[in-house]
Design a protein around this motif. Structure first.
Motif, PDB file in Angstrom:
ATOM      1  N   LEU A  59     -41.686  17.547  35.140  1.00 26.87           N
ATOM      2  CA  LEU A  59     -41.014  18.093  36.316  1.00 26.87           C
ATOM      3  C   LEU A  59     -39.855  19.019  35.957  1.00 26.87           C
ATOM      4  CD1 LEU A  59     -40.843  15.415  39.165  1.00 26.87           C
ATOM      5  CD2 LEU A  59     -41.867  17.682  39.214  1.00 26.87           C
ATOM      6  N   PHE A  60     -39.600  19.199  34.659  1.00 29.11           N
ATOM      7  CA  PHE A  60     -38.506  20.074  34.217  1.00 29.11           C
ATOM      8  C   PHE A  60     -39.035  21.101  33.215  1.00 29.11           C
ATOM      9  CE2 PHE A  60     -36.710  15.958  35.356  1.00 29.11           C
ATOM     10  CZ  PHE A  60     -35.728  16.320  36.275  1.00 29.11           C
ATOM     11  N   PRO A  61     -40.034  21.882  33.619  1.00 34.79           N
ATOM     12  CA  PRO A  61     -40.658  22.805  32.656  1.00 34.79           C
ATOM     13  C   PRO A  61     -39.754  23.943  32.209  1.00 34.79           C
ATOM     14  CG  PRO A  61     -41.471  23.237  34.869  1.00 34.79           C
ATOM     15  CD  PRO A  61     -40.651  21.991  34.959  1.00 34.79           C
ATOM     16  N   ARG A  62     -38.678  24.201  32.937  1.00 33.53           N
ATOM     17  CA  ARG A  62     -37.792  25.309  32.575  1.00 33.53           C
ATOM     18  C   ARG A  62     -36.597  24.875  31.734  1.00 33.53           C
ATOM     19  NH1 ARG A  62     -39.716  26.464  37.552  1.00 33.53           N
ATOM     20  NH2 ARG A  62     -38.146  25.202  38.580  1.00 33.53           N
ATOM     21  N   ALA A  63     -36.568  23.621  31.319  1.00 31.60           N
ATOM     22  CA  ALA A  63     -35.415  23.137  30.557  1.00 31.60           C
ATOM     23  C   ALA A  63     -35.239  23.906  29.252  1.00 31.60           C
ATOM     24  CB  ALA A  63     -35.558  21.639  30.283  1.00 31.60           C
ATOM     25  N   ASP A  64     -36.342  24.149  28.552  1.00 33.45           N
ATOM     26  CA  ASP A  64     -36.234  24.881  27.287  1.00 33.45           C
ATOM     27  C   ASP A  64     -35.777  26.322  27.523  1.00 33.45           C
ATOM     28  OD1 ASP A  64     -37.009  22.650  25.925  1.00 33.45           O
ATOM     29  OD2 ASP A  64     -39.080  23.299  25.579  1.00 33.45           O
ATOM     30  N   ARG A  65     -36.271  26.928  28.593  1.00 36.53           N
ATOM     31  CA  ARG A  65     -35.864  28.295  28.899  1.00 36.53           C
ATOM     32  C   ARG A  65     -34.378  28.350  29.258  1.00 36.53           C
ATOM     33  NH1 ARG A  65     -35.569  33.158  27.426  1.00 36.53           N
ATOM     34  NH2 ARG A  65     -35.405  34.712  29.109  1.00 36.53           N
ATOM     35  N   ARG A  66     -33.909  27.345  29.965  1.00 38.97           N
ATOM     36  CA  ARG A  66     -32.476  27.286  30.274  1.00 38.97           C
ATOM     37  C   ARG A  66     -31.665  27.263  28.985  1.00 38.97           C
ATOM     38  NH1 ARG A  66     -30.658  22.478  33.699  1.00 38.97           N
ATOM     39  NH2 ARG A  66     -28.679  23.576  33.511  1.00 38.97           N
ATOM     40  N   GLU A  67     -32.118  26.489  28.019  1.00 42.98           N
ATOM     41  CA  GLU A  67     -31.405  26.419  26.741  1.00 42.98           C
ATOM     42  C   GLU A  67     -31.423  27.780  26.045  1.00 42.98           C
ATOM     43  OE1 GLU A  67     -31.394  23.907  22.527  1.00 42.98           O
ATOM     44  OE2 GLU A  67     -32.652  23.271  24.210  1.00 42.98           O
ATOM     45  N   GLU A  68     -32.569  28.455  26.069  1.00 44.82           N
ATOM     46  CA  GLU A  68     -32.664  29.774  25.449  1.00 44.82           C
ATOM     47  C   GLU A  68     -31.679  30.749  26.082  1.00 44.82           C
ATOM     48  OE1 GLU A  68     -36.688  30.973  25.888  1.00 44.82           O
ATOM     49  OE2 GLU A  68     -37.482  29.492  24.480  1.00 44.82           O
ATOM     50  N   LEU A  69     -31.572  30.722  27.405  1.00 45.58           N
ATOM     51  CA  LEU A  69     -30.666  31.629  28.099  1.00 45.58           C
ATOM     52  C   LEU A  69     -29.207  31.339  27.761  1.00 45.58           C
ATOM     53  CD1 LEU A  69     -32.421  31.749  31.591  1.00 45.58           C
ATOM     54  CD2 LEU A  69     -32.356  33.571  29.859  1.00 45.58           C
ATOM     55  N   LEU A  70     -28.874  30.061  27.639  1.00 40.72           N
ATOM     56  CA  LEU A  70     -27.507  29.703  27.261  1.00 40.72           C
ATOM     57  C   LEU A  70     -27.190  30.164  25.842  1.00 40.72           C
ATOM     58  CD1 LEU A  70     -27.463  26.100  28.765  1.00 40.72           C
ATOM     59  CD2 LEU A  70     -26.083  28.029  29.556  1.00 40.72           C
ATOM     60  N   VAL A  71     -28.151  29.989  24.949  1.00 44.17           N
ATOM     61  CA  VAL A  71     -27.953  30.442  23.563  1.00 44.17           C
ATOM     62  C   VAL A  71     -27.783  31.951  23.525  1.00 44.17           C
ATOM     63  CG1 VAL A  71     -29.060  30.654  21.304  1.00 44.17           C
ATOM     64  CG2 VAL A  71     -29.153  28.479  22.538  1.00 44.17           C
ATOM     65  N   GLU A  72     -28.588  32.668  24.334  1.00 44.58           N
ATOM     66  CA  GLU A  72     -28.468  34.125  24.392  1.00 44.58           C
ATOM     67  C   GLU A  72     -27.100  34.551  24.933  1.00 44.58           C
ATOM     68  OE1 GLU A  72     -31.751  35.475  26.724  1.00 44.58           O
ATOM     69  OE2 GLU A  72     -33.253  34.825  25.266  1.00 44.58           O
ATOM     70  N   ALA A  73     -26.600  33.834  25.927  1.00 52.24           N
ATOM     71  CA  ALA A  73     -25.283  34.160  26.476  1.00 52.24           C
ATOM     72  C   ALA A  73     -24.193  33.969  25.432  1.00 52.24           C
ATOM     73  CB  ALA A  73     -25.004  33.304  27.709  1.00 52.24           C
ATOM     74  N   LEU A  74     -24.310  32.930  24.633  1.00 54.83           N
ATOM     75  CA  LEU A  74     -23.335  32.697  23.571  1.00 54.83           C
ATOM     76  C   LEU A  74     -23.448  33.760  22.485  1.00 54.83           C
ATOM     77  CD1 LEU A  74     -23.705  28.825  23.304  1.00 54.83           C
ATOM     78  CD2 LEU A  74     -21.629  30.043  23.987  1.00 54.83           C
ATOM     79  N   ALA A  75     -24.690  34.131  22.148  1.00 54.00           N
ATOM     80  CA  ALA A  75     -24.899  35.119  21.091  1.00 54.00           C
ATOM     81  C   ALA A  75     -24.382  36.497  21.495  1.00 54.00           C
ATOM     82  CB  ALA A  75     -26.391  35.202  20.746  1.00 54.00           C
ATOM     83  N   ALA A  76     -24.315  36.760  22.800  1.00 56.19           N
ATOM     84  CA  ALA A  76     -23.864  38.068  23.282  1.00 56.19           C
ATOM     85  C   ALA A  76     -22.356  38.231  23.217  1.00 56.19           C
ATOM     86  CB  ALA A  76     -24.337  38.286  24.720  1.00 56.19           C
ATOM     87  N   VAL A  77     -21.631  37.143  23.020  1.00 54.68           N
ATOM     88  CA  VAL A  77     -20.167  37.196  22.997  1.00 54.68           C
ATOM     89  C   VAL A  77     -19.698  37.954  21.758  1.00 54.68           C
ATOM     90  CG1 VAL A  77     -18.053  35.832  22.842  1.00 54.68           C
ATOM     91  CG2 VAL A  77     -19.954  35.059  24.285  1.00 54.68           C
ATOM     92  N   GLY A  78     -18.783  38.876  21.957  1.00 55.99           N
ATOM     93  CA  GLY A  78     -18.257  39.656  20.844  1.00 55.99           C
ATOM     94  C   GLY A  78     -17.127  40.547  21.305  1.00 55.99           C
ATOM     95  N   PRO A  79     -16.774  41.520  20.507  1.00 52.00           N
ATOM     96  CA  PRO A  79     -15.652  42.405  20.858  1.00 52.00           C
ATOM     97  C   PRO A  79     -15.834  43.118  22.191  1.00 52.00           C
ATOM     98  CG  PRO A  79     -16.285  42.703  18.556  1.00 52.00           C
ATOM     99  CD  PRO A  79     -17.329  41.828  19.172  1.00 52.00           C
ATOM    100  N   GLN A  80     -17.083  43.394  22.581  1.00 53.40           N
ATOM    101  CA  GLN A  80     -17.341  44.132  23.817  1.00 53.40           C
ATOM    102  C   GLN A  80     -17.626  43.233  25.013  1.00 53.40           C
ATOM    103  OE1 GLN A  80     -16.845  47.393  23.666  1.00 53.40           O
ATOM    104  NE2 GLN A  80     -16.427  47.096  21.468  1.00 53.40           N
TER     105      GLN A  80
END
Length: 243
Positions: A59-80
């Motif tokens: 019933l939670f098929p998007r849980a892994d995708r949610r994690e991927e999106l959070l990781v991507e948001a963290l990876a995008a953090v930088g000087p800009q």
């Protein structure tokens, strides 16, 4: 070849999840077996468990995708791009879920939200997923900051960011359930996102951090409104998170 393999895996995962949801809605979560889900999806039981370790995970098929999106948001953090702005953008993109939320709302008692509300095992799985995602964000913040993952600042910020995403998603669903055009819902939702992340960006000590909203009234009236909203939030917060 790797791209084709990943697409096939994603398709298999989607077919299994959709078959499970159809059965759960038709007969109830408790009465459906994993064997029946496998049969409906035309895969083996082993394949079901390869994609979904437990029945509750179906019933939670998007849980892994949610994690991927959070990781991507963290990876995008930088000087800009600051941490707050990266997560602001992540939450703004949740507006894409309106069509899916409309479909869910139309299911009434058979919606995923209601099924989770009725089943303690599903609520536990939801909390497990939230804890895992919070830990993943904390690990990313620890890496960014050089602090230990158990540092109270890391823990508090990771919990705050997840709570922001979840509360916005929950409020988006409430707006969809209340009706209105996509344009109206999108405009109100974007306002919610900006109000929340402006607060996170400027801090709780900002002069207008908790200024009364135009709809809240003033004095005792505003206090009664805020109290009612907090009580409503408390009743729904444990089961109305993004699934």
């Amino acid at each position: 070849m790797d791209g084709l393999r990943e697409r096939k895996k994603s398709q298999t995962r989607r077919v299994i999840a959709e078959a499970a949801l159809r059965l759960f809605r038709a007969r109830g979560f408790d009465t459906v077996t994993v064997d029946e889900v496998a049969q409906a999806a035309q895969v083996s039981k082993k394949t079901v468990f390869n994609y979904f370790p437990t029945k509750e995970d179906l019933l939670f098929p998007r849980a892994d995708r949610r994690e991927e999106l959070l990781v991507e948001a963290l990876a995008a953090v930088g000087p800009q791009l600051s941490l707050v702005e990266s997560f602001r953008q992540l939450c703004l993109r949740q507006i894409r879920a309106v069509e899916r939320l409309r479909h869910e709302v139309e299911q009434g008692e058979q919606s995923v939200f209601e099924m989770v509300h009725r089943h303690p095992a599903l609520r536990r799985k939801l909390h497990e997923n939230d804890a895992r995602l919070t830990r993943r964000v904390a690990e990313g913040l620890a890496e960014l900051s050089g602090r230990p993952v158990e540092d109270p600042v890391v823990v508090t910020v990771s919990e705050t960011l997840l709570a922001a995403q979840q509360s916005l998603y929950r409020n988006l669903r409430a707006r969809v359930a209340a009706g209105g055009s996509d344009e109206e819902i999108a405009a109100d939702y974007r306002d919610d996102v900006h109000r929340l992340f402006d607060l996170l960006a400027h801090g709780l000590d900002a002069e207008d951090a908790f200024a009364p909203s135009p709809d809240a009234g003033t004095g005792e009236e505003g206090l009664r409104t805020l109290t009612a909203e907090c009580r409503a939030y408390g009743r729904s917060s444990s089961v109305r998170r993004g699934c």
